[in-house]
Scaffold this motif. Sequence first.
Motif, PDB file in Angstrom:
ATOM      1  N   PRO A   1      62.698  96.339-104.089  1.00 45.86           N
ATOM      2  CA  PRO A   1      61.193  95.871-103.816  1.00 45.86           C
ATOM      3  C   PRO A   1      60.188  96.363-104.891  1.00 45.86           C
ATOM      4  CG  PRO A   1      62.348  96.476-101.962  1.00 45.86           C
ATOM      5  CD  PRO A   1      63.420  96.749-102.871  1.00 45.86           C
TER       6      PRO A   1
ATOM      7  N   TYR B   1      61.234 102.813-101.449  1.00 46.43           N
ATOM      8  CA  TYR B   1      62.381 101.734-101.054  1.00 46.43           C
ATOM      9  C   TYR B   1      63.845 101.938-101.601  1.00 46.43           C
ATOM     10  CZ  TYR B   1      58.730  99.352 -98.763  1.00 46.43           C
ATOM     11  OH  TYR B   1      57.721  98.830 -97.859  1.00 46.43           O
TER      12      TYR B   1
ATOM     13  N   TYR C   1      67.158  94.296-100.402  1.00 50.89           N
ATOM     14  CA  TYR C   1      66.581  93.844 -99.220  1.00 50.89           C
ATOM     15  C   TYR C   1      66.931  92.251 -99.110  1.00 50.89           C
ATOM     16  CZ  TYR C   1      64.390  98.310 -98.567  1.00 50.89           C
ATOM     17  OH  TYR C   1      63.886  99.400 -98.334  1.00 50.89           O
ATOM     18  N   TRP C   2      66.465  91.779 -97.778  1.00 50.16           N
ATOM     19  CA  TRP C   2      66.645  90.427 -97.653  1.00 50.16           C
ATOM     20  C   TRP C   2      65.518  89.659 -98.624  1.00 50.16           C
ATOM     21  CZ3 TRP C   2      63.337  86.914 -94.141  1.00 50.16           C
ATOM     22  CH2 TRP C   2      61.910  87.586 -93.659  1.00 50.16           C
ATOM     23  N   ASP C   3      64.653  90.452 -99.118  1.00 53.02           N
ATOM     24  CA  ASP C   3      63.448  89.974 -99.964  1.00 53.02           C
ATOM     25  C   ASP C   3      64.180  88.951-101.185  1.00 53.02           C
ATOM     26  OD1 ASP C   3      62.767  92.138 -98.462  1.00 53.02           O
ATOM     27  OD2 ASP C   3      61.237  92.856-100.077  1.00 53.02           O
TER      28      ASP C   3
ATOM     29  N   MET D   1      71.083  96.042 -94.293  1.00 52.55           N
ATOM     30  CA  MET D   1      69.392  95.846 -94.324  1.00 52.55           C
ATOM     31  C   MET D   1      68.950  96.337 -95.896  1.00 52.55           C
ATOM     32  SD  MET D   1      66.905  94.725 -92.754  1.00 52.55           S
ATOM     33  CE  MET D   1      65.038  94.754 -93.357  1.00 52.55           C
TER      34      MET D   1
ATOM     35  N   GLU E   1      67.770  94.563 -87.147  1.00 47.43           N
ATOM     36  CA  GLU E   1      67.143  93.429 -87.986  1.00 47.43           C
ATOM     37  C   GLU E   1      67.964  92.431 -88.467  1.00 47.43           C
ATOM     38  OE1 GLU E   1      63.572  94.771 -90.078  1.00 47.43           O
ATOM     39  OE2 GLU E   1      63.249  92.648 -90.903  1.00 47.43           O
TER      40      GLU E   1
ATOM     41  N   PRO F   1      61.714  89.386 -88.138  1.00 45.37           N
ATOM     42  CA  PRO F   1      60.992  89.794 -89.349  1.00 45.37           C
ATOM     43  C   PRO F   1      59.517  90.311 -89.096  1.00 45.37           C
ATOM     44  CG  PRO F   1      61.661  87.622 -89.519  1.00 45.37           C
ATOM     45  CD  PRO F   1      62.232  87.721 -88.413  1.00 45.37           C
TER      46      PRO F   1
ATOM     47  N   GLU G   1      58.363  93.331 -87.968  1.00 51.13           N
ATOM     48  CA  GLU G   1      58.914  94.888 -87.648  1.00 51.13           C
ATOM     49  C   GLU G   1      58.097  95.467 -86.621  1.00 51.13           C
ATOM     50  OE1 GLU G   1      59.578  96.568 -91.293  1.00 51.13           O
ATOM     51  OE2 GLU G   1      61.578  95.640 -91.478  1.00 51.13           O
TER      52      GLU G   1
ATOM     53  N   LYS H   1      53.112  91.603 -87.864  1.00 48.60           N
ATOM     54  CA  LYS H   1      53.190  92.117 -89.321  1.00 48.60           C
ATOM     55  C   LYS H   1      53.237  91.324 -90.234  1.00 48.60           C
ATOM     56  CE  LYS H   1      55.605  95.820 -92.022  1.00 48.60           C
ATOM     57  NZ  LYS H   1      57.013  96.408 -92.053  1.00 48.60           N
ATOM     58  N   GLN H   2      54.228  90.294 -90.336  1.00 51.22           N
ATOM     59  CA  GLN H   2      54.407  89.264 -91.254  1.00 51.22           C
ATOM     60  C   GLN H   2      55.124  87.936 -90.610  1.00 51.22           C
ATOM     61  OE1 GLN H   2      57.777  92.013 -92.363  1.00 51.22           O
ATOM     62  NE2 GLN H   2      58.427  90.612 -93.490  1.00 51.22           N
TER      63      GLN H   2
ATOM     64  N   SER I   1      52.805  93.511 -94.376  1.00 55.70           N
ATOM     65  CA  SER I   1      54.147  93.424 -95.265  1.00 55.70           C
ATOM     66  C   SER I   1      53.480  92.519 -96.455  1.00 55.70           C
ATOM     67  CB  SER I   1      55.110  93.041 -94.535  1.00 55.70           C
ATOM     68  OG  SER I   1      56.038  92.281 -95.798  1.00 55.70           O
TER      69      SER I   1
ATOM     70  N   LEU J   1      55.197  90.644 -97.875  1.00 54.99           N
ATOM     71  CA  LEU J   1      55.747  89.447 -98.060  1.00 54.99           C
ATOM     72  C   LEU J   1      55.122  88.332 -97.066  1.00 54.99           C
ATOM     73  CD1 LEU J   1      59.333  90.628 -97.622  1.00 54.99           C
ATOM     74  CD2 LEU J   1      58.397  90.192 -99.618  1.00 54.99           C
TER      75      LEU J   1
ATOM     76  N   THR K   1      59.218  92.375-105.289  1.00 60.82           N
ATOM     77  CA  THR K   1      59.703  91.112-104.330  1.00 60.82           C
ATOM     78  C   THR K   1      58.595  90.130-103.932  1.00 60.82           C
ATOM     79  OG1 THR K   1      60.227  92.632-102.435  1.00 60.82           O
ATOM     80  CG2 THR K   1      62.004  92.141-103.849  1.00 60.82           C
TER      81      THR K   1
HETATM   82  C1  BGC Z   1      58.926  94.266 -94.638  1.00 60.54           C
HETATM   83  C2  BGC Z   1      60.461  93.775 -94.989  1.00 60.54           C
HETATM   84  C3  BGC Z   1      61.035  93.999 -96.198  1.00 60.54           C
HETATM   85  C4  BGC Z   1      60.749  95.543 -96.728  1.00 60.54           C
HETATM   86  C5  BGC Z   1      60.850  95.349 -98.278  1.00 60.54           C
HETATM   87  C6  BGC Z   1      58.975  95.933 -95.100  1.00 60.54           C
HETATM   88  O1  BGC Z   1      57.717  96.307 -95.173  1.00 60.54           O
HETATM   89  O2  BGC Z   1      58.654  94.412 -93.337  1.00 60.54           O
HETATM   90  O3  BGC Z   1      60.782  92.331 -94.554  1.00 60.54           O
HETATM   91  O4  BGC Z   1      62.406  93.720 -96.415  1.00 60.54           O
HETATM   92  O5  BGC Z   1      59.433  95.861 -96.497  1.00 60.54           O
HETATM   93  O6  BGC Z   1      59.984  94.705 -98.920  1.00 60.54           O
END
Ligand code: BGC
Length: 757
Positions: A342, A350, A355-357, A407, A425, A485, A487, A599-600, A634, A636, A680
């Motif tokens: 990230p 991080y 991540y799933w990103d 994760m 998650e 997603p 969180e 959050k997102q 977030s 994202l 990301t």
């Molecule tokens: C987000 C996650 C994301 C992570 C890394 C978190 O704040 O909620 O969806 O994978 O950041 O970018």
Amino acid sequence: MKDYIKKDNWQIIEDQFFPDYNEISESLFSLGNGKMGLRGNFEEDFSGKTLQGSYNAGIYYPDKTKVGWWKNGYPEYFAKVLNSCNWIGLSFNFGNEILDLNKCNIGFFKRSLNMEEGILYRQVKATTPNGVNFSIDTHRFTSMANDEIACLDYTLRLDNYKGQLNISAFLDFDIVNKDSNYDEKFWEEVAQSSTGNDSFVHARTLKTSFELGVSQSLAIYHNGSRLNANSHNTHSKYASNQYEVDINPGDEIRITKYVGFASSLYYAPEAIQEAATTIAHNAAQTGIEALLQAHKDEWKKIWDRCDIKIEGDVSAQQGIRFNIFHLMQTYTGSDSRLNIGPKGFTGEKYGGSTYWDTEAYCLPFYQSTAPANVANQLLKYRYNHLAKAIENAENLGFSDGAALYPMVTMNGEECHNEWEITFEEIHRNGAIAYAIYDNINYQDDDSYLTQGGLEVLIGIARFWAQRVNYSVDKEKYVMLGVTGPNEYENNVNNNWYTNYIARWCLKYTSQSIELVKTKYSSAYTRILELTQLKDQELTQWQDIVNNMYLPYDPERNIFLQQDGFLDKELNTVDALKPEDRPINQNWSWDRILRSVYIKQADVLQGLYFFEEDFDLDTIRSNFDFYEPRTVHESSLSPCVHSIQANLLGKKDKAYEMYLRTSRLDLDDYNNDTEDGLHITSMAGTWMSVVKGFGGMRIKNNALHFNPSLPESWQACEFHILFRGNKLSIRMEPSGTKVHLIEGDLKEVYLAGEKIML
Ligand code: BGC
């Protein structure tokens, strides 16, 4: 929000020194080439605010997990990308004064990043406390043409100084990670040496035993005459060449550092010294001009295939190029062991892990802007981790080949350690399956199913089949105790997004098995043998597909984010006071969890992935319900909303969301750019333009655009690579032009109408 970066189409410019923002600028001015990168640190000593950061991809350290309350199933380690050798180091000492901008009176300062050519510049005019007037003119790059080379060119002019100048040009491996859990150092000494105008340091990571050798070859000139080092200084993890020069007023020192990197990812440990030294020597022989030219040529090729031009809005133009630039220098697809952290090479937060990103956000960017093998490498990364994902699931009590991807990971092992995320998650597993579908669909090439794809899908499908349970009460399959997603909700039951993507995975895996069976029979036999897949499994998956519980409110025509969502106080974000925001910094976690605030994108993430499954009314009612309750905390989040707002014809919302994602780091929107850039989510910015304003989709195997140019833009032109074709799409208020630059694609759809190319 900050507003100190000057607006320019191709450059990022700081034209005055802001010592308090220095760490933000260091993130913004980071350079990289897929294999290594560094923050925009100063070469010379600096006692002010700074995070010295150099990173080498794929080299990590498993730091012992630190948690307050241990839960069974937590991983013991968190893999961190390591802050590595500081290779830019220069130290100047004249008249017993060390050149340190923090102590100087600065008359002129300009730091600029030329994104078109991938070069970082800095010019300074300043006076030391003893009254020495000097100027610095420097530029550097991490070569995109040869990812084992970095180079810097530094000119120091002393206007009114007479006396001795001592220069030390060094490599320093005695580095700590800011995010180290126990303040330990992660590198141990292997060797260091310094002779003539060369130095070499070689260190090894503790526990993981990665080795990295860094070599510098120096060309230093005093008023045009070449200098040779007078002495050398080596001690543990450090080597420097030292020069003593008699200076007269107006003298100029020019230093060119050619740096070579060789790591145990690519060389046998015993070959590292020779490799790094040879790389640095060869670079020096080639010379900075030629190296720079090759580097610029490489950037030219990159921009030719992926630039986005926005006319009439320099702020938006700078924002989008900044995002593309960083994505391109973070990941080049040259090695399937690497991925996209990230923060990329711009900071330590991080841990630099995956991540799933990657699957949900970054993959579409690389699919459309780089040769097909780049996106394929991202899929291969997960295939290579399949055995570990199966082991990870086993650690949590799953069996028979069920795979749960971590994760957060570096090498396939889970690193994350918050139960509500690590164990709950789990929607991340869905994104990894979705990426396989997405890439096959984009490339129109299903052969990846026989090269690992199907095995990954089967592992993931098995996980979902074991993770659901049958509710006698509901007469449906349910999924309990998850985090979607969003969180800002944990341990919820029946998160719509997770249930939906789980069901989709089971369906898609079954279809893929059928496809491989009919189209690739020998691969089918091999995979069947390998996975020991049984017919009953397929029957069970079908039963889950037919009977998965998906919470829905018919009155509002919305999918419920989870069971009981409507019991919340259904406030909207407007009800928040400015001092409440961001809520994750101002509210207790308990208050956040009970609140309605999201959050997102969560339900909307599902509607984005599976848009074709829903009619516009359904997408609209969900958007209208959830977006006003979303705080976008977030990075994202805004991009998915921007894409969807475009789809729904909500032009203002689309643009508002786009601005939030596009200049997130440049304007330090979330007050956290100093930790590193949001690499990301930069891919999300690209998606907001191409999939949002450009409305790009693949439907029924054909390429569609549905342009919607923001009002404040005069034109927007983007490029994409698609199945061996290269296209440019130019949107203007008067209409859109699609131009086939390379390839033989016959047709595309523009606003639903077929046009021949
Ligand atoms: C987000 C996650 C994301 C992570 C890394 C978190 O704040 O909620 O969806 O994978 O950041 O970018």
